[in-house]
Scaffold this active site. Structure first.
Site, mmCIF file in Angstrom:
data_model
loop_
_atom_site.group_PDB
_atom_site.id
_atom_site.type_symbol
_atom_site.label_atom_id
_atom_site.label_comp_id
_atom_site.label_asym_id
_atom_site.label_seq_id
_atom_site.Cartn_x
_atom_site.Cartn_y
_atom_site.Cartn_z
ATOM 1 N N GLU A 140 -0.761 -0.024 5.389
ATOM 2 C CA GLU A 140 -0.628 -1.626 5.133
ATOM 3 C C GLU A 140 0.892 -1.728 5.312
ATOM 4 O O GLU A 140 1.712 -1.148 4.769
ATOM 5 C CB GLU A 140 -1.018 -1.804 3.709
ATOM 6 C CG GLU A 140 -0.815 -3.334 3.439
ATOM 7 C CD GLU A 140 -0.689 -3.406 1.841
ATOM 8 O OE1 GLU A 140 -0.108 -3.993 1.208
ATOM 9 O OE2 GLU A 140 -1.769 -2.743 1.340
ATOM 10 N N CYS B 119 2.878 -7.665 -1.670
ATOM 11 C CA CYS B 119 2.357 -7.765 -0.301
ATOM 12 C C CYS B 119 1.572 -8.952 -0.124
ATOM 13 O O CYS B 119 1.519 -9.346 1.324
ATOM 14 C CB CYS B 119 1.727 -6.535 -0.005
ATOM 15 S SG CYS B 119 0.245 -6.166 -0.854
#
Length: 529
Positions: free
Chosen positions: A245, A282
Site C-alpha cells: 500500500e 492513508c
C-alpha cells in the site's frame, strides 16, 4: 560495529532511549530460517486460533504501557492510540474466528465423472495452503494496527504463515514491546516463538525481501519505499508476491445539488476528515471537487471556519514535518492557488515542531490538463487538502470528468450527493461509474477516514494505491498468504483431512458444484492447514 536504533520523541526531536541495534544480514537470515522451521507447527489450525486470541488478550492486558510508549514515539495521543489498540485486538480475534470457520480454505471437490462432456473428468479436490514465510513492513502512522501486531501479521498467521516484521524506525520501542507479547502468545499457544520475529534497520528491510526463504511480503508506506521493495521482490531469481500500500489522494466530488442542500455540513465534515490524526491517514481526502457559485462558497466558508479552529499538531517525525512544509509551500506557489487557511508551521515555544492544518483552492480547469498543477493531484502527507472549484452546468460536469480521468489509482473515492440524487435522479449513477475505476472503496455521503474491519471490507486500489488487487483489511486479506493446490485422483488414504469425503475437519465446502455448510463438530478441528 552495531548500529544503534533509537526511540525519538517527535514533539522535541530528541532521542528517548536506545532500544535495539540494526539487524545484520546474518541476523536477518537467522530470523527467516527460524521462521521457516516454525511453519509445520502452524499447520495446526486450532493452535493458530489460540495464538491470535492469546495475542489479543496479552495486548489488551498491556494497554497502558503500549499506549504510553506509542504516544511517546508518535505523538498520536492516548485517545487515538487507545482506539487503535482496540482495533488491533479486534482484528486478531476476527482472524481467529476466520480460522475456526475454515471457509478461507475454499475447499472444492469434483468427483470423477467418466461420462462428463467433452471428456471424462478425473477426481479433483482443491483447497488453499499457506504460502510460506511472510515479510511484513510496518507503517509509520499506525504503530499498532498496521505494524507488528497489525492486519498483515494477523492475516498471515491466520493463513498458517510465520512472519518476520521489519520495524518502522518511528516507533522501535513500541515494536519491540509488541513483538515480545506476540512471541509470548505463541509460547502460551504451544507454538515456537519464531512464528513471529522482528528486525530493525534499512538494510534489514532489503535483506528481508531478497531472502530466498521469504515467500511473500506486505508493506504499508511511501510510494518510493514501496516501489523499491516491490521491484526488488520482482527482480529476485524466484520473484515473490509483494502486496504494497503506497499512497492515495482519495478524491471527493461534491455535486452542485449536494452543496446547495447541505454546504455547511459537508464543509465541517471535510475539515474533520482531513485533519484527523494530523492528516496522517492513508485515506485522508486530498482532493475535493466543489462547485463554484454561492453554495460552493458557503461550503468553503464552513470549511475555513472549522479548519481555523483545529489545533496545531505534531507529525510522526521531523523528516515528515519538513516534507509537509516544503510540499505545501510548493503547491501554494502555483498560479491561481489560494490558501483560505494557510497550512504551515505551528512554531510556538511550547511545541516548536507542530504544524497548522490548512487547505488550498484552485480552479478545477487547472487540473484538467497536464501542467505544473499536476502536483496538486499528488498526495501531500499531513493536514492539508486541495479544493478544486468547477464551473456550473455542463461545463462543470466536463471539468469534473476531465480531472477524474487524469487521476492515478486510489484507496477510496467519494461522492457527496443530494437526497434526490441518492434516490437515483440526475447523473449520480454516471458519477459513481466514473469513480469506480479509480478506487477500491467508493463512498456516498460519507468520509473515507476510518476503515472498518469487516468481512466485506476492501482496503486497496489501482496502482499506486496498492501494488496488487488484494486487500489489507477484512476477511479476504488472508488470501494474500495462500496458494491453491489441486489433488487429482489421489487415493483417499493419502488425501489431506480437508479434502476427504467424510470431512473430518468440519469445513464448509463445494462438492460437485453444490455448496455444503460445515457440519457440527464432534471433535476438535483437524490439525493440518
Amino acid at each position: 560495529m552495531p548500529v544503534p536504533v533509537w526511540s525519538v520523541d517527535p514533539r522535541t526531536g530528541k532521542p528517548r532511549e536506545q532500544v535495539a541495534v540494526e539487524a545484520t544480514a546474518a541476523e536477518v537470515d537467522a530470523a527467516v530460517t527460524a521462521a521457516a522451521a516454525a511453519l509445520p507447527a502452524l499447520a495446526d489450525r486450532a493452535a493458530r486460533a489460540r495464538l491470535l486470541r492469546t495475542a489479543a488478550d496479552l495486548l489488551d492486558g498491556a494497554a497502558d504501557r503500549l499506549v504510553s510508549t506509542a504516544d511517546a514515539e508518535t505523538a498520536l495521543g492516548a485517545p487515538r492510540l487507545t482506539g487503535e489498540l482496540a482495533r488491533t485486538t479486534f482484528q486478531l480475534r476476527f482472524f481467529a474466528d476466520l480460522v475456526d470457520e475454515g471457509a478461507f480454505l475454499d475447499v472444492r471437490i469434483d468427483h470423477a465423472d467418466p461420462h462428463a462432456v467433452p471428456a471424462p473428468r478425473p477426481d479433483l479436490r482443491r483447497y488453499k495452503v499457506p504460502i510460506g514465510v511472510v515479510a511484513v513492513y510496518s507503517a509509520s502512522n499506525f504503530p499498532l494496527a498496521f505494524s507488528v501486531p497489525g492486519g498483515d501479521t494477523a492475516s498471515a498467521l491466520a493463513a498458517g504463515c510465520s512472519v518476520v516484521v521489519k520495524a518502522h524506525p518511528d516507533h522501535p520501542a513500541t515494536s519491540e514491546l509488541c513483538a515480545a507479547l506476540l512471541r509470548r502468545a505463541a509460547a502460551e499457544a504451544g507454538l515456537p516463538e519464531a512464528v513471529v520475529s522482528l528486525v530493525h534497520g534499512f538494510r534489514a528491510g532489503t535483506d528481508l525481501v531478497a531472502h530466498p526463504l521469504v515467500a511473500a511480503a506486505g508493506f504499508t508506506g511511501s510510494v518510493a519505499g514501496g516501489r523499491a521493495l516491490h521491484d526488488a521482490a520482482a527482480a529476485r531469481p524466484r520473484p515473490i508476491p509483494f502486496h504494497g500500500e503506497l499512497g492515495s489522494l482519495n478524491p471527493v466530488v461534491v455535486t452542485a445539488a449536494a452543496a446547495a442542500e447541505r454546504a455547511e455540513e459537508i464543509g465541517t465534515g471535510l475539515a474533520a476528515s482531513f485533519t484527523l490524526g494530523n492528516g496522517q491517514f492513508c485515506t485522508k481526502p486530498g482532493l475535493v471537487l466543489v462547485p463554484a457559485g454561492d453554495a460552493g462558497d458557503r461550503l468553503v466558508a464552513a470549511l475555513a471556519g472549522a479548519v481555523a479552529e483545529a489545533p496545531a499538531g505534531v507529525l510522526l517525525d521531523v523528516r515528515m514535518r519538513e516534507r509537509f512544509l516544503a510540499g505545501v509551500r510548493e503547491r501554494a506557489a502555483l498560479p491561481e492557488v489560494t490558501a483560505p487557511v494557510a497550512p504551515g508551521p505551528g512554531g510556538t515555544d511550547g511545541a516548536p515542531l507542530t504544524v497548522r492544518p490548512g487547505f488550498l483552492t484552485v480552479p478545477a480547469a487547472r487540473l484538467a490538463a497536464e501542467g505544473p498543477h499536476d502536483l496538486l493531484t499528488e498526495e501531500c502527507f499531513g493536514p492539508v487538502t486541495v479544493v478544486a472549484r468547477y464551473q456550473d452546468g455542463p461545463a462543470g460536469t466536463a471539468e469534473v470528468a476531465a480531472v477524474l480521468a487524469r487521476l492515478a489509482g486510489n484507496l477510496t473515492a467519494t461522492a457527496h450527493l443530494s437526497r434526490a440524487e441518492a434516490a437515483g435522479t440526475g447523473s449520480a449513477a454516471e458519477l459513481l461509474a466514473r469513480l469506480t475505476p479509480l478506487a477500491g472503496r467508493v463512498l456516498v455521503n460519507g468520509w473515507p477516514t476510518g476503515v472498518a474491519v469487516a468481512p466485506a471490507q476492501h482496503h486497496g486500489g489501482p496502482y499506486p494505491a496498492t501494488t496488487s488487487t488484494s486487500t489489507s483489511v477484512g476477511a479476504t486479506a488472508v488470501e494474500r498468504w495462500l496458494r491453491p493446490v489441486v489433488h487429482q485422483d489421489t487415493p483417499p488414504a493419502l488425501l489431506p483431512p480437508e479434502l476427504r469425503d467424510d470431512n473430518p475437519s468440519a469445513l464448509p465446502r463445494r462438492v460437485d458444484g453444490a455448496f455444503e455448510q460445515a457440519p457440527a463438530r464432534t471433535a476438535p478441528p483437524a490439525t493440518s492447514s
